[in-house]
Design a protein around this motif. Sequence first.
Motif, PDB file in Angstrom:
ATOM      1  N   PRO A   1       0.800  -1.231   0.000  1.00  0.00           N
ATOM      2  CA  PRO A   1       0.000   0.000   0.000  1.00  0.00           C
ATOM      3  C   PRO A   1       0.828   1.274   0.000  1.00  0.00           C
ATOM      4  CG  PRO A   1      -0.107  -1.080   2.145  1.00  0.00           C
ATOM      5  CD  PRO A   1       0.580  -2.039   1.222  1.00  0.00           C
ATOM      6  N   GLY A   2       2.127   1.161   0.333  1.00  0.00           N
ATOM      7  CA  GLY A   2       2.953   2.353   0.387  1.00  0.00           C
ATOM      8  C   GLY A   2       3.050   3.104  -0.925  1.00  0.00           C
ATOM      9  N   TRP A   3       2.869   2.403  -2.043  1.00  0.00           N
ATOM     10  CA  TRP A   3       2.960   3.076  -3.339  1.00  0.00           C
ATOM     11  C   TRP A   3       1.882   4.133  -3.515  1.00  0.00           C
ATOM     12  CZ3 TRP A   3       6.975   2.357  -6.640  1.00  0.00           C
ATOM     13  CH2 TRP A   3       7.764   1.210  -6.476  1.00  0.00           C
ATOM     14  N   TRP A   4       0.728   3.955  -2.872  1.00  0.00           N
ATOM     15  CA  TRP A   4      -0.399   4.861  -3.109  1.00  0.00           C
ATOM     16  C   TRP A   4      -0.794   5.679  -1.885  1.00  0.00           C
ATOM     17  CZ3 TRP A   4      -0.616   5.900  -7.822  1.00  0.00           C
ATOM     18  CH2 TRP A   4      -0.479   4.930  -8.801  1.00  0.00           C
ATOM     19  N   ARG A   5       0.017   5.672  -0.845  1.00  0.00           N
ATOM     20  CA  ARG A   5      -0.281   6.533   0.290  1.00  0.00           C
ATOM     21  C   ARG A   5      -0.052   7.991  -0.087  1.00  0.00           C
ATOM     22  NH1 ARG A   5       2.034   2.092   4.359  1.00  0.00           N
ATOM     23  NH2 ARG A   5       0.050   1.042   4.760  1.00  0.00           N
ATOM     24  N   ALA A   6      -0.646   8.889   0.682  1.00  0.00           N
ATOM     25  CA  ALA A   6      -0.709  10.300   0.297  1.00  0.00           C
ATOM     26  C   ALA A   6       0.652  10.902  -0.013  1.00  0.00           C
ATOM     27  CB  ALA A   6      -1.413  11.093   1.391  1.00  0.00           C
ATOM     28  N   ASP A   7       1.668  10.537   0.775  1.00  0.00           N
ATOM     29  CA  ASP A   7       2.974  11.159   0.574  1.00  0.00           C
ATOM     30  C   ASP A   7       3.746  10.578  -0.602  1.00  0.00           C
ATOM     31  OD1 ASP A   7       3.356   8.696   1.752  1.00  0.00           O
ATOM     32  OD2 ASP A   7       4.990   9.353   3.064  1.00  0.00           O
ATOM     33  N   ARG A   8       3.230   9.517  -1.207  1.00  0.00           N
ATOM     34  CA  ARG A   8       3.931   8.852  -2.296  1.00  0.00           C
ATOM     35  C   ARG A   8       3.138   8.838  -3.594  1.00  0.00           C
ATOM     36  NH1 ARG A   8       8.863   6.500  -4.174  1.00  0.00           N
ATOM     37  NH2 ARG A   8       8.102   5.682  -6.161  1.00  0.00           N
ATOM     38  N   LYS A   9       1.857   9.129  -3.528  1.00  0.00           N
ATOM     39  CA  LYS A   9       0.967   8.958  -4.672  1.00  0.00           C
ATOM     40  C   LYS A   9       1.456   9.721  -5.906  1.00  0.00           C
ATOM     41  CE  LYS A   9      -3.724   9.991  -6.217  1.00  0.00           C
ATOM     42  NZ  LYS A   9      -5.039  10.567  -5.848  1.00  0.00           N
ATOM     43  N   ARG A  10       1.863  10.965  -5.741  1.00  0.00           N
ATOM     44  CA  ARG A  10       2.277  11.766  -6.891  1.00  0.00           C
ATOM     45  C   ARG A  10       3.505  11.161  -7.575  1.00  0.00           C
ATOM     46  NH1 ARG A  10       2.677  18.177  -6.272  1.00  0.00           N
ATOM     47  NH2 ARG A  10       0.441  17.782  -5.993  1.00  0.00           N
ATOM     48  N   ALA A  11       4.473  10.713  -6.785  1.00  0.00           N
ATOM     49  CA  ALA A  11       5.691  10.126  -7.354  1.00  0.00           C
ATOM     50  C   ALA A  11       5.379   8.824  -8.082  1.00  0.00           C
ATOM     51  CB  ALA A  11       6.726   9.890  -6.257  1.00  0.00           C
ATOM     52  N   THR A  12       4.487   8.004  -7.510  1.00  0.00           N
ATOM     53  CA  THR A  12       4.117   6.740  -8.157  1.00  0.00           C
ATOM     54  C   THR A  12       3.399   7.005  -9.478  1.00  0.00           C
ATOM     55  OG1 THR A  12       3.956   5.593  -6.037  1.00  0.00           O
ATOM     56  CG2 THR A  12       2.791   4.613  -7.890  1.00  0.00           C
ATOM     57  N   THR A  13       2.504   7.970  -9.479  1.00  0.00           N
ATOM     58  CA  THR A  13       1.792   8.324 -10.700  1.00  0.00           C
ATOM     59  C   THR A  13       2.766   8.781 -11.779  1.00  0.00           C
ATOM     60  OG1 THR A  13      -0.185   8.960  -9.445  1.00  0.00           O
ATOM     61  CG2 THR A  13       0.014   9.830 -11.678  1.00  0.00           C
ATOM     62  N   ALA A  14       3.730   9.614 -11.392  1.00  0.00           N
ATOM     63  CA  ALA A  14       4.719  10.106 -12.355  1.00  0.00           C
ATOM     64  C   ALA A  14       5.587   8.972 -12.888  1.00  0.00           C
ATOM     65  CB  ALA A  14       5.585  11.188 -11.711  1.00  0.00           C
ATOM     66  N   LEU A  15       5.968   8.041 -12.018  1.00  0.00           N
ATOM     67  CA  LEU A  15       6.796   6.908 -12.438  1.00  0.00           C
ATOM     68  C   LEU A  15       6.067   6.065 -13.472  1.00  0.00           C
ATOM     69  CD1 LEU A  15       9.219   4.956 -12.159  1.00  0.00           C
ATOM     70  CD2 LEU A  15       7.998   3.907 -10.222  1.00  0.00           C
ATOM     71  N   LEU A  16       4.825   5.713 -13.212  1.00  0.00           N
ATOM     72  CA  LEU A  16       4.080   4.874 -14.146  1.00  0.00           C
ATOM     73  C   LEU A  16       3.797   5.604 -15.454  1.00  0.00           C
ATOM     74  CD1 LEU A  16       1.610   2.993 -11.784  1.00  0.00           C
ATOM     75  CD2 LEU A  16       3.845   2.270 -12.628  1.00  0.00           C
ATOM     76  N   ALA A  17       3.534   6.895 -15.371  1.00  0.00           N
ATOM     77  CA  ALA A  17       3.335   7.666 -16.604  1.00  0.00           C
ATOM     78  C   ALA A  17       4.611   7.673 -17.441  1.00  0.00           C
ATOM     79  CB  ALA A  17       2.905   9.085 -16.264  1.00  0.00           C
ATOM     80  N   ASP A  18       5.759   7.807 -16.780  1.00  0.00           N
ATOM     81  CA  ASP A  18       7.037   7.786 -17.489  1.00  0.00           C
ATOM     82  C   ASP A  18       7.278   6.437 -18.156  1.00  0.00           C
ATOM     83  OD1 ASP A  18       9.659   8.961 -18.150  1.00  0.00           O
ATOM     84  OD2 ASP A  18      10.445   7.473 -16.750  1.00  0.00           O
ATOM     85  N   LEU A  19       6.789   5.369 -17.548  1.00  0.00           N
ATOM     86  CA  LEU A  19       6.948   4.026 -18.094  1.00  0.00           C
ATOM     87  C   LEU A  19       5.863   3.677 -19.123  1.00  0.00           C
ATOM     88  CD1 LEU A  19       7.790   2.042 -14.819  1.00  0.00           C
ATOM     89  CD2 LEU A  19       9.377   2.733 -16.626  1.00  0.00           C
ATOM     90  N   ASP A  20       4.929   4.596 -19.360  1.00  0.00           N
ATOM     91  CA  ASP A  20       3.779   4.311 -20.222  1.00  0.00           C
ATOM     92  C   ASP A  20       3.066   3.055 -19.733  1.00  0.00           C
ATOM     93  OD1 ASP A  20       1.956   4.658 -22.313  1.00  0.00           O
ATOM     94  OD2 ASP A  20       3.133   3.393 -23.678  1.00  0.00           O
TER      95      ASP A  20
END
Length: 295
Positions: free
Chosen positions: A163-182
């Motif tokens: 769940p750490g990937w989508w917690r409030a303090d990490r959500k933006r970074a995870t979203t950016a990472l996946l977008a970068d990976l298409d």
Amino acid sequence: MTRIHVGTCGWTDRALVTSGWYPRGHRDTEGRLRYYAGRFPVVEADSPYYALPSPGTTRLWAERTPAGFRFDVKAHSLLTGHPTRPAALPADLRGRARDDGLLDEVWARYAEALEPLRASGRLGTLLFQFPPSLAPGPSAEAFLRNCRERARDWPFAVEFRDPGWWRADRKRATTALLADLDATAVAVDTVQGLPTSVPPVAPVTTARLAVVRFHGRSPHWGTGSKEDRFRHGYTERELAGWLPRVRALAARTEEVHLLFNNCCADAAARAAETMRGLLHATVPHQPTPTCHEPT
């Protein structure tokens, strides 16, 4: 116009087969898939997680489904970093060292097996479901990038179980990472309030596809047997709570897949029917599924 496809995670689960959902005359291998594809436009193929299929098998999947049908296919367990029994590997690979060479070979065979689905236009996405042990951090990000590099020419979706990937303090970074990976970010519905509960966030990371997997709301999520973890009968109210998020996903993507994984007799199929009815007022209301012990 965005297509919102609703279906289930698998069509051969023993609990579904023994529930009576498939009518007489449609309970053999071919009949089950043809019957399912006549009622839902998408399905998750989860068997490749456990063992690599042959191209001949996936060619039959394509032949037994209509044009426009979609298969979202789980990646083999070795490719996602899950513990993998030797029996889950092809016989000629079972004595090999667990190294990058083995990963490359398993990936090559997995890609070869799925080519008939891609060639026929029936492949929705590859689904890389990562284990809870894959926690956010530099080594995990490097592993993700390596997975994406192997699958660089394929549609690619990611579900995290930590769940750490989508917690409030990490959500933006995870979203950016996946977008970068298409990579499509897979949203999930599970029980909340447990240490293992994944937040029900639904970010858009590719314009091509959004995926939501409904795992049920069992209090045993993350523990116990498969039946304990996924046994849940969704109510209409629970599913209606997702409608604003689903419509927000549809406004930003070409296709949305809603997949039900609450394996409790035919609860997944009935929940999918209920969700379809909520999305399309012309579809008759379906009763809330009642959960029975699998037989």
